[in-house]
Design a protein around this motif. Structure first.
Motif, PDB file in Angstrom:
ATOM      1  N   ASP A 236      -5.685  23.740  71.019  1.00  0.00           N
ATOM      2  CA  ASP A 236      -5.921  22.444  70.841  1.00  0.00           C
ATOM      3  C   ASP A 236      -4.918  21.397  70.504  1.00  0.00           C
ATOM      4  OD1 ASP A 236      -8.797  22.854  71.667  1.00  0.00           O
ATOM      5  OD2 ASP A 236      -9.065  23.890  69.689  1.00  0.00           O
ATOM      6  N   GLY A 237      -3.769  22.092  69.878  1.00  0.00           N
ATOM      7  CA  GLY A 237      -2.924  21.375  69.326  1.00  0.00           C
ATOM      8  C   GLY A 237      -1.497  22.462  69.093  1.00  0.00           C
ATOM      9  N   TYR A 238      -0.543  21.988  68.639  1.00  0.00           N
ATOM     10  CA  TYR A 238       0.822  22.857  68.561  1.00  0.00           C
ATOM     11  C   TYR A 238       1.600  22.418  67.294  1.00  0.00           C
ATOM     12  CZ  TYR A 238      -0.835  23.389  73.526  1.00  0.00           C
ATOM     13  OH  TYR A 238      -1.933  23.471  74.363  1.00  0.00           O
ATOM     14  N   ILE A 239       2.282  23.256  66.621  1.00  0.00           N
ATOM     15  CA  ILE A 239       3.423  23.252  65.641  1.00  0.00           C
ATOM     16  C   ILE A 239       4.427  24.003  66.358  1.00  0.00           C
ATOM     17  CG2 ILE A 239       4.057  23.679  63.415  1.00  0.00           C
ATOM     18  CD1 ILE A 239       0.952  24.212  62.711  1.00  0.00           C
ATOM     19  N   PHE A 240       5.537  23.046  66.880  1.00  0.00           N
ATOM     20  CA  PHE A 240       6.735  23.720  67.284  1.00  0.00           C
ATOM     21  C   PHE A 240       7.565  23.897  66.148  1.00  0.00           C
ATOM     22  CE2 PHE A 240       5.121  21.217  70.805  1.00  0.00           C
ATOM     23  CZ  PHE A 240       4.947  22.209  71.861  1.00  0.00           C
ATOM     24  N   VAL A 241       8.282  25.341  66.021  1.00  0.00           N
ATOM     25  CA  VAL A 241       9.274  25.557  65.207  1.00  0.00           C
ATOM     26  C   VAL A 241      10.623  25.557  65.746  1.00  0.00           C
ATOM     27  CG1 VAL A 241      10.275  27.539  63.931  1.00  0.00           C
ATOM     28  CG2 VAL A 241       7.620  27.471  64.354  1.00  0.00           C
ATOM     29  N   VAL A 242      11.465  24.479  65.470  1.00  0.00           N
ATOM     30  CA  VAL A 242      12.325  23.697  66.114  1.00  0.00           C
ATOM     31  C   VAL A 242      13.696  24.206  65.449  1.00  0.00           C
ATOM     32  CG1 VAL A 242      13.338  21.511  67.086  1.00  0.00           C
ATOM     33  CG2 VAL A 242      10.813  21.993  67.017  1.00  0.00           C
ATOM     34  N   ALA A 243      14.517  24.658  66.126  1.00  0.00           N
ATOM     35  CA  ALA A 243      16.416  24.781  65.904  1.00  0.00           C
ATOM     36  C   ALA A 243      16.849  23.678  66.382  1.00  0.00           C
ATOM     37  CB  ALA A 243      16.639  26.379  66.282  1.00  0.00           C
ATOM     38  N   GLU A 244      18.180  23.262  66.004  1.00  0.00           N
ATOM     39  CA  GLU A 244      18.682  22.042  66.443  1.00  0.00           C
ATOM     40  C   GLU A 244      20.124  22.501  67.302  1.00  0.00           C
ATOM     41  OE1 GLU A 244      20.706  18.096  65.531  1.00  0.00           O
ATOM     42  OE2 GLU A 244      18.539  18.129  65.133  1.00  0.00           O
ATOM     43  N   TYR A 245      20.160  22.794  68.435  1.00  0.00           N
ATOM     44  CA  TYR A 245      21.335  23.109  69.229  1.00  0.00           C
ATOM     45  C   TYR A 245      21.759  22.015  69.959  1.00  0.00           C
ATOM     46  CZ  TYR A 245      19.854  28.062  69.509  1.00  0.00           C
ATOM     47  OH  TYR A 245      19.181  29.444  69.233  1.00  0.00           O
ATOM     48  N   ASN A 246      23.102  21.543  69.365  1.00  0.00           N
ATOM     49  CA  ASN A 246      23.744  20.356  69.779  1.00  0.00           C
ATOM     50  C   ASN A 246      22.976  19.099  70.010  1.00  0.00           C
ATOM     51  OD1 ASN A 246      26.042  22.000  70.169  1.00  0.00           O
ATOM     52  ND2 ASN A 246      25.424  22.778  72.047  1.00  0.00           N
ATOM     53  N   ARG A 247      22.301  18.771  69.013  1.00  0.00           N
ATOM     54  CA  ARG A 247      21.352  17.628  68.818  1.00  0.00           C
ATOM     55  C   ARG A 247      20.178  17.540  69.777  1.00  0.00           C
ATOM     56  NH1 ARG A 247      25.161  12.330  66.885  1.00  0.00           N
ATOM     57  NH2 ARG A 247      26.620  13.768  65.753  1.00  0.00           N
ATOM     58  N   SER A 248      19.632  18.750  70.060  1.00  0.00           N
ATOM     59  CA  SER A 248      18.402  18.705  71.017  1.00  0.00           C
ATOM     60  C   SER A 248      17.932  20.033  70.570  1.00  0.00           C
ATOM     61  CB  SER A 248      18.867  18.622  72.358  1.00  0.00           C
ATOM     62  OG  SER A 248      17.651  18.674  73.010  1.00  0.00           O
ATOM     63  N   ILE A 249      16.505  20.340  71.262  1.00  0.00           N
ATOM     64  CA  ILE A 249      16.021  21.450  71.004  1.00  0.00           C
ATOM     65  C   ILE A 249      16.649  22.678  71.984  1.00  0.00           C
ATOM     66  CG2 ILE A 249      13.762  20.244  70.760  1.00  0.00           C
ATOM     67  CD1 ILE A 249      13.047  20.779  73.890  1.00  0.00           C
ATOM     68  N   THR A 250      16.433  23.696  71.670  1.00  0.00           N
ATOM     69  CA  THR A 250      16.895  24.878  72.371  1.00  0.00           C
ATOM     70  C   THR A 250      16.547  25.017  73.927  1.00  0.00           C
ATOM     71  OG1 THR A 250      14.657  26.374  72.118  1.00  0.00           O
ATOM     72  CG2 THR A 250      16.351  26.457  70.488  1.00  0.00           C
ATOM     73  N   GLY A 251      17.367  25.712  74.803  1.00  0.00           N
ATOM     74  CA  GLY A 251      17.217  25.587  76.091  1.00  0.00           C
ATOM     75  C   GLY A 251      15.820  26.483  76.701  1.00  0.00           C
ATOM     76  N   VAL A 252      15.429  27.473  75.724  1.00  0.00           N
ATOM     77  CA  VAL A 252      14.155  28.109  75.973  1.00  0.00           C
ATOM     78  C   VAL A 252      12.952  27.240  75.781  1.00  0.00           C
ATOM     79  CG1 VAL A 252      15.191  30.337  75.885  1.00  0.00           C
ATOM     80  CG2 VAL A 252      14.467  29.476  73.885  1.00  0.00           C
ATOM     81  N   LEU A 253      13.000  26.449  74.799  1.00  0.00           N
ATOM     82  CA  LEU A 253      11.994  25.693  74.485  1.00  0.00           C
ATOM     83  C   LEU A 253      11.702  24.596  75.634  1.00  0.00           C
ATOM     84  CD1 LEU A 253       9.468  25.027  72.843  1.00  0.00           C
ATOM     85  CD2 LEU A 253      11.103  23.751  71.067  1.00  0.00           C
ATOM     86  N   LYS A 254      12.976  23.961  75.753  1.00  0.00           N
ATOM     87  CA  LYS A 254      12.750  22.884  76.916  1.00  0.00           C
ATOM     88  C   LYS A 254      12.252  23.644  78.139  1.00  0.00           C
ATOM     89  CE  LYS A 254      13.362  18.824  78.783  1.00  0.00           C
ATOM     90  NZ  LYS A 254      13.079  19.181  80.350  1.00  0.00           N
ATOM     91  N   ASN A 255      12.693  24.726  78.519  1.00  0.00           N
ATOM     92  CA  ASN A 255      12.167  25.562  79.948  1.00  0.00           C
ATOM     93  C   ASN A 255      10.777  25.768  79.805  1.00  0.00           C
ATOM     94  OD1 ASN A 255      12.593  26.758  82.465  1.00  0.00           O
ATOM     95  ND2 ASN A 255      12.182  28.598  81.409  1.00  0.00           N
ATOM     96  N   ALA A 256      10.298  26.040  78.352  1.00  0.00           N
ATOM     97  CA  ALA A 256       8.599  26.499  78.292  1.00  0.00           C
ATOM     98  C   ALA A 256       7.866  25.340  78.332  1.00  0.00           C
ATOM     99  CB  ALA A 256       8.585  27.130  77.078  1.00  0.00           C
ATOM    100  N   LEU A 257       8.488  24.284  77.825  1.00  0.00           N
ATOM    101  CA  LEU A 257       7.640  22.870  78.100  1.00  0.00           C
ATOM    102  C   LEU A 257       7.529  22.430  79.489  1.00  0.00           C
ATOM    103  CD1 LEU A 257       9.577  21.070  74.980  1.00  0.00           C
ATOM    104  CD2 LEU A 257       6.929  21.504  75.244  1.00  0.00           C
ATOM    105  N   ASP A 258       8.604  22.730  80.220  1.00  0.00           N
ATOM    106  CA  ASP A 258       8.634  22.199  81.512  1.00  0.00           C
ATOM    107  C   ASP A 258       7.769  23.091  82.565  1.00  0.00           C
ATOM    108  OD1 ASP A 258      10.679  20.262  80.977  1.00  0.00           O
ATOM    109  OD2 ASP A 258      12.350  21.524  81.633  1.00  0.00           O
ATOM    110  N   GLN A 259       7.712  24.444  82.131  1.00  0.00           N
ATOM    111  CA  GLN A 259       6.826  25.338  82.659  1.00  0.00           C
ATOM    112  C   GLN A 259       5.415  25.093  82.716  1.00  0.00           C
ATOM    113  OE1 GLN A 259       7.794  27.572  84.869  1.00  0.00           O
ATOM    114  NE2 GLN A 259       9.738  28.428  84.001  1.00  0.00           N
TER     115      GLN A 259
END
Length: 200
Positions: A81-104
């Protein structure tokens, strides 16, 4: 008054590097969530989901996904019902794997709230802000508050710094963690009720 069930919250670890720091803030955030009686929380680790780079014909808003790993991922996050994202900062953005997971996924994120615990020199502030703009496009609701482990606190706990336990700095994190979780639960109840009423 009809008592709603407790929101189910996923703590999504957004890094898969072998030497990642993410497990420590994830476990600390899980402990904060489990100390409360108004939510149920569990870890969802991207290492357990071998997602391809997004290669579907379209977002699953428009067409069902075909890749079995993508479908399993969608089923996993749909349980919450909700999410807590554990966020590392890579070059001023989120990780590539997290972006891909969001896109999926799309439908499964839709009309659900999220917050974050970020870490880095600036507490992953820029990555969390980027995450929020992505969340808007996914029709998610961001809390105002998040937890940021930055500056001297981050260097005290990072493996190549002081390598101290997070408990050594948690006095600085507990107020923002409580506020972020309070907001997450409020929005989880609001969106759960709204989704239920839209189905009836």
């Amino acid at each position: 008054m009809n008592m709603q069930r407790k929101p189910r919250i996923a703590i999504i670890i957004g890094s898969t590097r072998p030497t990642r720091f993410a497990d420590r803030p994830a476990q600390w955030m899980l402990k904060q969530a489990q100390s409360r009686d108004d939510m149920e929380a569990e870890i969802v680790d991207l290492r357990d989901h071998s997602l391809p780079f997004f290669d579907e014909v379209a977002s699953n808003l428009w067409a069902p996904s075909q890749n079995p790993d993508a479908i399993r991922w969608q089923q996993t996050i749909n349980r919450f019902d909700g999410y807590i994202f554990v966020v590392a900062e890579y070059n001023r953005s989120i990780t590539g794997v997290l972006k891909n997971a969001l896109d999926q996924a799309y439908n499964e994120w839709n009309r659900k709230p999220f917050t974050a615990i970020g870490y880095g020199g600036l507490g992953a502030a820029r990555a969390v802000e980027h995450l929020r703009t992505i969340g808007i496009e996914l029709q998610m609701v961001s809390t105002r508050s998040a937890v940021h482990i930055g500056g001297g606190d981050f260097f005290a706990v990072m493996p190549h710094g002081g390598n101290k336990p997070i408990e050594d700095i948690e006095a600085n994190l507990l107020p923002s963690a409580k506020t972020a979780l309070d907001e997450l639960v409020w929005w989880a109840h609001a969106t759960m009720a709204a989704r239920t009423s839209s189905l009836s």
